[in-house]
Design a protein around this motif. Sequence first.
Motif, short mmCIF file in Angstrom:
data_model
loop_
_atom_site.label_atom_id
_atom_site.label_comp_id
_atom_site.label_asym_id
_atom_site.label_seq_id
_atom_site.Cartn_x
_atom_site.Cartn_y
_atom_site.Cartn_z
N GLN A 60 1.04 -1.49 0.01
CA GLN A 60 -0.29 -0.06 -0.18
C GLN A 60 1.29 1.00 0.20
N MET A 61 2.48 1.74 0.39
CA MET A 61 3.49 2.58 0.31
C MET A 61 3.43 2.87 -0.49
N PHE A 62 3.66 1.39 -1.43
CA PHE A 62 4.34 2.08 -2.58
C PHE A 62 3.29 1.50 -3.56
N ASN A 63 1.44 1.93 -3.83
CA ASN A 63 0.86 1.95 -4.60
C ASN A 63 1.34 0.33 -5.46
N LEU A 64 1.58 -0.61 -4.92
CA LEU A 64 1.54 -2.04 -5.08
C LEU A 64 0.05 -3.14 -5.01
N THR A 65 -0.18 -3.49 -6.47
CA THR A 65 -1.21 -4.85 -6.56
C THR A 65 -0.41 -5.66 -5.18
N SER A 66 -0.85 -6.57 -4.47
CA SER A 66 -0.59 -7.80 -4.23
C SER A 66 0.39 -8.82 -4.82
N ASP A 67 -0.26 -8.53 -6.00
CA ASP A 67 -0.07 -9.59 -7.68
C ASP A 67 1.56 -9.32 -8.03
N VAL A 68 1.58 -7.81 -8.25
CA VAL A 68 2.63 -6.93 -8.51
C VAL A 68 3.64 -7.44 -7.58
N PHE A 69 3.75 -6.64 -6.19
CA PHE A 69 4.58 -7.18 -5.20
C PHE A 69 4.83 -8.67 -4.55
N ASN A 70 4.14 -9.54 -4.93
CA ASN A 70 4.18 -10.74 -5.36
C ASN A 70 5.49 -11.26 -6.22
N SER A 71 5.29 -10.84 -7.45
CA SER A 71 5.93 -11.34 -8.79
C SER A 71 7.66 -10.20 -8.59
N ILE A 72 7.40 -9.28 -7.89
CA ILE A 72 8.51 -8.77 -7.92
C ILE A 72 9.81 -9.66 -6.37
N ASN A 73 8.60 -10.16 -5.71
CA ASN A 73 9.23 -10.64 -4.36
C ASN A 73 9.46 -12.03 -4.71
N PRO A 74 9.36 -13.04 -5.07
CA PRO A 74 8.83 -14.46 -5.22
C PRO A 74 9.26 -15.35 -4.11
N ASN A 75 9.82 -16.11 -4.17
CA ASN A 75 9.77 -17.29 -2.66
C ASN A 75 9.57 -16.53 -1.65
N LEU A 76 8.87 -15.22 -0.93
CA LEU A 76 9.14 -14.59 0.49
C LEU A 76 7.38 -14.95 1.24
N ASN A 77 8.53 -14.87 1.66
CA ASN A 77 7.35 -15.02 3.31
C ASN A 77 6.75 -14.26 4.11
N CYS A 78 5.40 -14.09 3.25
CA CYS A 78 5.11 -12.85 4.26
C CYS A 78 4.86 -13.18 6.24
N ASP A 79 4.65 -14.46 6.37
CA ASP A 79 4.38 -14.24 7.90
C ASP A 79 5.39 -14.45 8.19
N THR A 80 7.22 -14.88 7.95
CA THR A 80 8.47 -14.73 8.80
C THR A 80 8.95 -14.07 8.30
N LEU A 81 8.47 -12.47 7.88
CA LEU A 81 9.75 -11.17 7.25
C LEU A 81 10.44 -11.06 8.95
N PHE A 82 10.98 -10.31 9.02
CA PHE A 82 12.20 -9.72 9.95
C PHE A 82 12.24 -8.07 9.69
N VAL A 83 12.89 -7.75 11.30
CA VAL A 83 13.34 -6.32 10.72
C VAL A 83 14.18 -5.82 9.66
N GLY A 84 14.11 -5.17 9.03
CA GLY A 84 15.81 -5.16 8.06
C GLY A 84 15.71 -5.86 6.88
N GLN A 85 14.32 -7.30 6.76
CA GLN A 85 14.81 -7.30 5.29
C GLN A 85 14.25 -6.73 4.35
N TRP A 86 15.22 -7.05 3.20
CA TRP A 86 15.26 -5.94 1.69
C TRP A 86 13.82 -6.46 1.01
N LEU A 87 12.52 -5.85 0.73
CA LEU A 87 11.45 -5.84 0.39
C LEU A 87 12.03 -4.95 -1.46
N CYS A 88 11.53 -6.35 -2.23
CA CYS A 88 11.67 -4.11 -3.49
C CYS A 88 10.24 -4.20 -3.91
#
Length: 136
Positions: A102-130
Amino acid sequence: MHGLASAASLHHDNYSYFGIDTKPALPMIGDNGFCDLPLNQFLKSAIIFFFQMFLVLSLLLGVSMAENRLIKGFRFLAANSAPKCDKAFGRSAADTCFSVGQMFNLTSDVFNSINPNLNCDTLFVGQWLCVQGTPS
């Protein structure tokens, strides 16, 4: 008995009939009841069997290798499937995948396609997200 041999002369051992020696020149496998092929025929059969098995396995291996090359060839011809990230964002403690999208105006499909293999349940502080890039 009209020229016929007696019953005793017809069969006096396992390899003689009418006085003619029919004993094989090679030892028999199966004198114990398993097989009545002469040893050389048994070995030929075994060699042929294993040669045929070798050919079948070689054929299967060749098909497997060719199929693997074809698949890699199609990947080579296809567009690059790895996403390209132009801008990244470091996650803070309060950020979720949805809030970053939402902060970068991305749909969930676009966000997931530029961040493949990302598990949103196990994010850590400082993790880089595209947050800006070319999807896969």
